[in-house]
Write an enzyme that holds these catalytic residues in place. Sequence first.
Site, PDB file in Angstrom:
ATOM      1  N   CYS A  94       0.615  -1.198   0.021  1.00  0.00           N
ATOM      2  CA  CYS A  94      -0.043   0.030   0.060  1.00  0.00           C
ATOM      3  C   CYS A  94       0.886   1.239  -0.157  1.00  0.00           C
ATOM      4  O   CYS A  94       1.644   1.286   0.806  1.00  0.00           O
ATOM      5  CB  CYS A  94      -0.665  -0.046   1.311  1.00  0.00           C
ATOM      6  SG  CYS A  94      -1.678   1.407   1.584  1.00  0.00           S
ATOM      7  N   CYS A  98      -3.692   7.262  -1.629  1.00  0.00           N
ATOM      8  CA  CYS A  98      -4.931   7.496  -2.379  1.00  0.00           C
ATOM      9  C   CYS A  98      -5.921   8.100  -1.573  1.00  0.00           C
ATOM     10  O   CYS A  98      -7.039   8.713  -2.241  1.00  0.00           O
ATOM     11  CB  CYS A  98      -5.494   5.972  -3.063  1.00  0.00           C
ATOM     12  SG  CYS A  98      -3.896   5.078  -3.446  1.00  0.00           S
ATOM     13  N   THR A 185      -4.157   4.639   7.717  1.00  0.00           N
ATOM     14  CA  THR A 185      -2.940   4.429   6.843  1.00  0.00           C
ATOM     15  C   THR A 185      -1.996   5.383   6.422  1.00  0.00           C
ATOM     16  O   THR A 185      -2.391   6.545   6.054  1.00  0.00           O
ATOM     17  CB  THR A 185      -3.719   3.667   5.565  1.00  0.00           C
ATOM     18  OG1 THR A 185      -4.624   2.717   5.780  1.00  0.00           O
ATOM     19  CG2 THR A 185      -2.645   3.329   4.361  1.00  0.00           C
ATOM     20  N   GLU A 251      -0.236   1.640   9.579  1.00  0.00           N
ATOM     21  CA  GLU A 251      -1.598   2.050  10.082  1.00  0.00           C
ATOM     22  C   GLU A 251      -1.288   2.598  11.550  1.00  0.00           C
ATOM     23  O   GLU A 251      -0.495   2.038  12.399  1.00  0.00           O
ATOM     24  CB  GLU A 251      -2.905   0.956  10.318  1.00  0.00           C
ATOM     25  CG  GLU A 251      -2.748  -0.118   8.955  1.00  0.00           C
ATOM     26  CD  GLU A 251      -3.211   0.454   7.789  1.00  0.00           C
ATOM     27  OE1 GLU A 251      -4.137   1.342   7.580  1.00  0.00           O
ATOM     28  OE2 GLU A 251      -2.803  -0.080   6.766  1.00  0.00           O
ATOM     29  N   HIS A 286     -12.823   5.631  -3.199  1.00  0.00           N
ATOM     30  CA  HIS A 286     -11.961   4.973  -2.646  1.00  0.00           C
ATOM     31  C   HIS A 286     -12.009   3.433  -2.946  1.00  0.00           C
ATOM     32  O   HIS A 286     -10.952   2.694  -3.215  1.00  0.00           O
ATOM     33  CB  HIS A 286     -11.890   5.193  -1.223  1.00  0.00           C
ATOM     34  CG  HIS A 286     -10.425   4.559  -0.707  1.00  0.00           C
ATOM     35  ND1 HIS A 286      -9.288   5.166  -1.178  1.00  0.00           N
ATOM     36  CD2 HIS A 286     -10.233   3.856   0.440  1.00  0.00           C
ATOM     37  CE1 HIS A 286      -8.333   4.500  -0.579  1.00  0.00           C
ATOM     38  NE2 HIS A 286      -8.769   3.783   0.750  1.00  0.00           N
ATOM     39  N   TYR A 290      -8.991   0.869  -5.551  1.00  0.00           N
ATOM     40  CA  TYR A 290      -8.479  -0.667  -5.050  1.00  0.00           C
ATOM     41  C   TYR A 290      -7.846  -1.479  -6.157  1.00  0.00           C
ATOM     42  O   TYR A 290      -7.841  -2.557  -6.113  1.00  0.00           O
ATOM     43  CB  TYR A 290      -9.529  -1.537  -4.169  1.00  0.00           C
ATOM     44  CG  TYR A 290      -9.270  -1.133  -2.817  1.00  0.00           C
ATOM     45  CD1 TYR A 290      -9.497   0.028  -2.197  1.00  0.00           C
ATOM     46  CD2 TYR A 290      -8.704  -2.250  -1.903  1.00  0.00           C
ATOM     47  CE1 TYR A 290      -9.083   0.530  -0.750  1.00  0.00           C
ATOM     48  CE2 TYR A 290      -8.409  -1.898  -0.749  1.00  0.00           C
ATOM     49  CZ  TYR A 290      -8.606  -0.445  -0.225  1.00  0.00           C
ATOM     50  OH  TYR A 290      -8.295  -0.304   1.072  1.00  0.00           O
ATOM     51  N   CYS A 292      -5.024  -0.885  -6.952  1.00  0.00           N
ATOM     52  CA  CYS A 292      -4.057  -0.784  -6.242  1.00  0.00           C
ATOM     53  C   CYS A 292      -3.715  -2.380  -6.044  1.00  0.00           C
ATOM     54  O   CYS A 292      -2.747  -2.852  -6.019  1.00  0.00           O
ATOM     55  CB  CYS A 292      -3.869  -0.216  -4.946  1.00  0.00           C
ATOM     56  SG  CYS A 292      -4.810  -0.796  -3.629  1.00  0.00           S
ATOM     57  N   GLU A 440      -6.591  -5.716   4.417  1.00  0.00           N
ATOM     58  CA  GLU A 440      -7.020  -4.158   3.683  1.00  0.00           C
ATOM     59  C   GLU A 440      -7.830  -4.489   2.547  1.00  0.00           C
ATOM     60  O   GLU A 440      -8.674  -3.644   2.348  1.00  0.00           O
ATOM     61  CB  GLU A 440      -5.667  -3.649   3.104  1.00  0.00           C
ATOM     62  CG  GLU A 440      -5.749  -1.965   3.118  1.00  0.00           C
ATOM     63  CD  GLU A 440      -4.323  -1.393   2.712  1.00  0.00           C
ATOM     64  OE1 GLU A 440      -3.800  -0.835   3.654  1.00  0.00           O
ATOM     65  OE2 GLU A 440      -3.694  -1.614   1.615  1.00  0.00           O
TER      66      GLU A 440
HETATM   67 FE1  SF4 Z   1      -3.337   1.638   0.001  1.00  0.00          FE
HETATM   68 FE2  SF4 Z   1      -4.736   0.780  -2.010  1.00  0.00          FE
HETATM   69 FE3  SF4 Z   1      -6.053   2.408  -0.469  1.00  0.00          FE
HETATM   70 FE4  SF4 Z   1      -4.176   3.425  -2.095  1.00  0.00          FE
HETATM   71  S1  SF4 Z   1      -6.136   2.290  -2.490  1.00  0.00           S
HETATM   72  S2  SF4 Z   1      -4.295   3.732   0.174  1.00  0.00           S
HETATM   73  S3  SF4 Z   1      -2.547   1.689  -1.929  1.00  0.00           S
HETATM   74  S4  SF4 Z   1      -5.111   0.393   0.135  1.00  0.00           S
HETATM   75 FE    FE Z   2      -7.446   1.896   2.329  1.00  0.00          FE
END
Ligand code: SF4
Ligand code: FE
Length: 477
Positions: A94, A98, A185, A251, A286, A290, A292, A440
């Site tokens: 992570c 974001c 985070t 976190e 958000h 993801y 990500c 997560e």
């Molecule tokens: Fe972390 Fe993914 Fe959230 Fe970005 S979207 S802060 S990489 S968990």
């Molecule tokens: Fe998150």
Amino acid sequence: MKTRQEYIDSLRRLNLEVYMFGERLTNIVDHPVVRPSMNAVAATYELASGEIMTATSHLSGERINRFTHIHQSTDDLVRKSKMERLMGAYTGTCFQRCAGMDALNTLSVITYDIDQKYGTRYYQRFLKYLRYVQDEDLVCDAAMTDAKGDRRLRPAQQDDPDMYTHVVKEVPDGIIVRGAKLHQTGALNSHEIIVVPTRAMREEDKDYAISFAIPSDTKGVIYIYGRQPSDTRKLEGGTYDVGNLHYGGHECLMVFDDVFVPWERVFMYKEHEFAVDLVEKFASYHRQSYACKSGMGDVLIGATQTIAEYNGIADAPHVKDKIVEMNHLNETIFCCSVACAHEGSRQSSGTYYVNPLMANITKLHVTRVPYELARMAQEIAGGIVVTIPSEKDLRDPKIGRWVDKYMKGVSGVSSEDRMRVVRLIESLTLGAGAVCYLPESMHGAGSPQAQRIMIQRMVNLKAKQTAALRLCGVEQA
Ligand code: SF4
Ligand code: FE
């Protein structure tokens, strides 16, 4: 835009109150447990060039980091998904930046909408703040999840009024707030904290219907570091037992012990009926983010294919099948994220917003797929994921030769390389890296039930029934 080094230097100038393992930390940036997470955020500066990672500010016309950008088109939203996959694959973790971007975009919609209803001046206030964030290229930490206490009770009904963050006092220049935000985070790697409500609010909850931004080292903000599996491996020295040599996530429990917020940084104040819209918009942005996890999935698939080769099983038909299945599942995460971006729409303030139904589908999918990938990775890697000796034993002058001899797989690959890949798979599926990849995926951007509720609310069941009944000749009222 800041360089990677300028970002690191800017963190050194912050005066955060941080506790870990019962002690106050003095040098946070170089702390071995924190440093990998800082490296991951620093990568968002390091890679900041080109169409994916940067954008043109609609305020200044300058080139800015996309993590501070307000989406001006569906193309912007699609580029955001691509950026998140790219960063996930680059860091394998992570990268923490974001949620701040998603909070900025949400506020760019909601502050405008509140102004339309009440004639307030939140939007101009917000734009001034945004300009500052963009010009200084700051990392913003979005603080949403409250402690919540008894889940059956609303904020104003709790025995302890601090279970949800709230205003305790109005002073001439601003407000005093108290409470806590959980699961923060990347908090220690952030310059700014953007606080938003965590749920829908009623009239009686209006002291809890607040949104504001503060510098992360504001007096009264206390950070308590969250533990992760195998976090102390980072304190052992050595190199590869941590799995991911460079990056990690973190976190914190963030406490607001009567924190002062000046009016110019308050973006919602008791307009309780807008809390639900803010929460849903932030959640949808958000949930798109993801993508990500498809980047992290790329890393896990790469590691799994490699260990299959190192173990000599890469040509087995069931292994090939599983690698295809891993790719299939992983790509569907990215497909979903890109789709909700592509189907986005313009809001009254001019900001583009994702398709919320598809964003929720994206995230619900993410609550399952990484677990399935982790299962297949562990199956292919074998029991060595949890049994191999430590790096220190490999390097030991007396017993190292035994470790080296019996950790060997196919010829031409060293035992150490094989152990490194195993450790990476261990980290992604069981260790500190698994926190970013698995729990997560489950709980970040809202737990699965939150997405189910949204899907139930948004899906047009009636239209589907009409389509079915017409085809089978059932008369409709
Ligand atoms: Fe972390 Fe993914 Fe959230 Fe970005 S979207 S802060 S990489 S968990
Ligand atoms: Fe998150």
